[in-house]
Design an enzyme around this catalytic site. Structure first.
Site, PDB file in Angstrom:
ATOM      1  CD  GLU A  55      -1.250  -2.306   2.203  1.00 47.87           C
ATOM      2  OE1 GLU A  55      -2.000  -2.912   2.974  1.00 47.87           O
ATOM      3  OE2 GLU A  55      -0.017  -2.559   2.097  1.00 47.87           O
ATOM      4  CB  CYS A  87      -0.789  -0.106   5.523  1.00 40.17           C
ATOM      5  SG  CYS A  87       0.813  -0.800   5.057  1.00 40.17           S
ATOM      6  CD  GLU A 271      13.876 -30.543  -4.220  1.00 36.48           C
ATOM      7  OE1 GLU A 271      14.590 -31.283  -4.914  1.00 36.48           O
ATOM      8  OE2 GLU A 271      13.941 -29.318  -4.278  1.00 36.48           O
ATOM      9  CB  SER A 279       8.812 -40.238   7.528  1.00 36.56           C
ATOM     10  OG  SER A 279       8.864 -39.740   8.848  1.00 36.56           O
TER      11      SER A 279
END
Length: 349
Positions: A55, A87, A271, A279
């Site tokens: 903003e 903001c 990965e 697990s």
């Protein structure tokens, strides 16, 4: 109020937020657009933690007076002092007459309070424009801010028959260039990348971001109950110093994830390999899966399977997925979804 215009400008704000993909953690990605009389007056997005919010950047970039304008922002404006001022104060000072919010901030310090402050100041507020897309943009942040634990995305690459490597561990390359580029994009998003010890021994992957800009390389985590830090350094010698995660059951995992969350780790990309995948799934801590499927058949009863672990006794023990999305990547398929029992952030709103 024109809903079509609101959707149009919120889409622009979402596109702006995505420019900071992987750069803002532990803060969310946020985009903002200011419109007056059908003309875009200013645009901005949060670039990285500690810098100006979307903003503020949109207001600063504006040319001309903003009185009676409309601000479109993907996430509820903050209303507290942190590294930057609230903001909400800047919005009121700019003379903006209407604020359109994609989704509320799940942070208890802000949740709904920013909207209330703006309304009390006489500013019209609309909430929930493209809400699902705005929440999905920051689903890892939403999870971390509400649970204190990082969001776990399990990414695996497999053949059509569910194999990730030959019997002796050869796996390059199962999927094609488009899928590998997607992995780089996910690594850019992640605060940490996690692999099992066998994957570390066999592949010795870099676990680094090479194709896209990254302010800081992700932390590298190896899951093992026997490896030492010295062993890990030998396996992954280049890049960030690897860390050992000693976890095998849900209790261990929750303890480790709480520690990582306390250290500001918002997102973890897991990965592989197959035993780590098992697990994570069996412990019930996988928040989302993304499997890359090569349309080829490897075969071999001893070839390595995508998910190992204990042998189920019936199909009733299978892990079912919800909110499934299938995308074609070159010659490969990308299948993503949420394991049963895990409610996507976009459905919690």
């Amino acid at each position: 109020m024109n809903m079509n215009s609101d959707s149009k400008y919120m889409s622009i704000a979402i596109s702006l937020a995505k420019l900071a993909w992987g750069q803002t953690s532990p803060n969310p990605m946020v985009g903002a657009v200011i419109v007056k009389n059908g003309r875009i007056m200013g645009k901005g997005y949060h670039r990285k933690a500690g810098e100006g919010h979307a903003e503020i950047n949109a207001i600063s970039s504006s040319k001309g007076k903003l009185a009676s304008s409309t601000l479109y922002v993907t996430l509820e404006p903050c209303c507290t002092f942190g590294k930057t001022p609230p903001c909400t104060d800047a919005i009121m000072a700019a003379g903006i007459k209407r604020v359109v919010v994609g989704c509320l901030d799940p942070n208890p310090r802000h949740a709904g309070k920013g909207v209330d402050i703006l309304k009390k100041a006489g500013i019209a507020v609309t909430v929930g424009i493209k809400e699902k897309e705005c929440i999905e943009l920051n689903e890892a942040f939403f999870h971390w801010i509400t649970t204190g634990r990082p969001f776990i995305l399990l990414k695996m690459a497999m053949t059509l028959d569910g194999k990730i490597a030959t019997r002796d561990g050869k796996s390059k390359w199962i999927t094609g260039p488009a899928a590998r580029l997607r992995v780089q994009k996910l690594r850019q998003w992640a605060d940490a990348i996690m692999i099992g010890a066998e994957t570390a021994r066999t592949d010795k992957p870099s676990l680094s971001v090479r194709e896209f800009r990254k302010i800081k390389q992700p932390r590298r985590l190896i899951v093992s109950r026997s490896l030492t830090a010295k062993d890990a350094l030998k396996l992954l010698s280049r890049g960030e110093k690897p860390e050992i995660i000693k976890a095998s059951c849900r209790r261990d995992w929750l303890k480790e994830l709480k520690r990582l969350g306390d250290e500001g780790v918002v997102s973890v990309l897991a990965e592989g390999g197959g035993e780590l995948a098992a697990s994570l799934l069996e412990s019930g801590i996988t928040d989302k899966i993304e499997f890359h499927i090569a349309l080829k058949i490897l075969g071999g009863r001893n070839s390595r399977t995508v998910v190992g672990g204990k042998n189920p006794s019936s199909l009733a023990e299978a892990f079912n997925l919800r909110n499934i999305c299938i995308v074609k990547m070159g010659n490969d398929l990308r299948v993503s979804g949420y394991p049963d029992g895990v409610t996507p952030a976009s459905q919690k709103a």
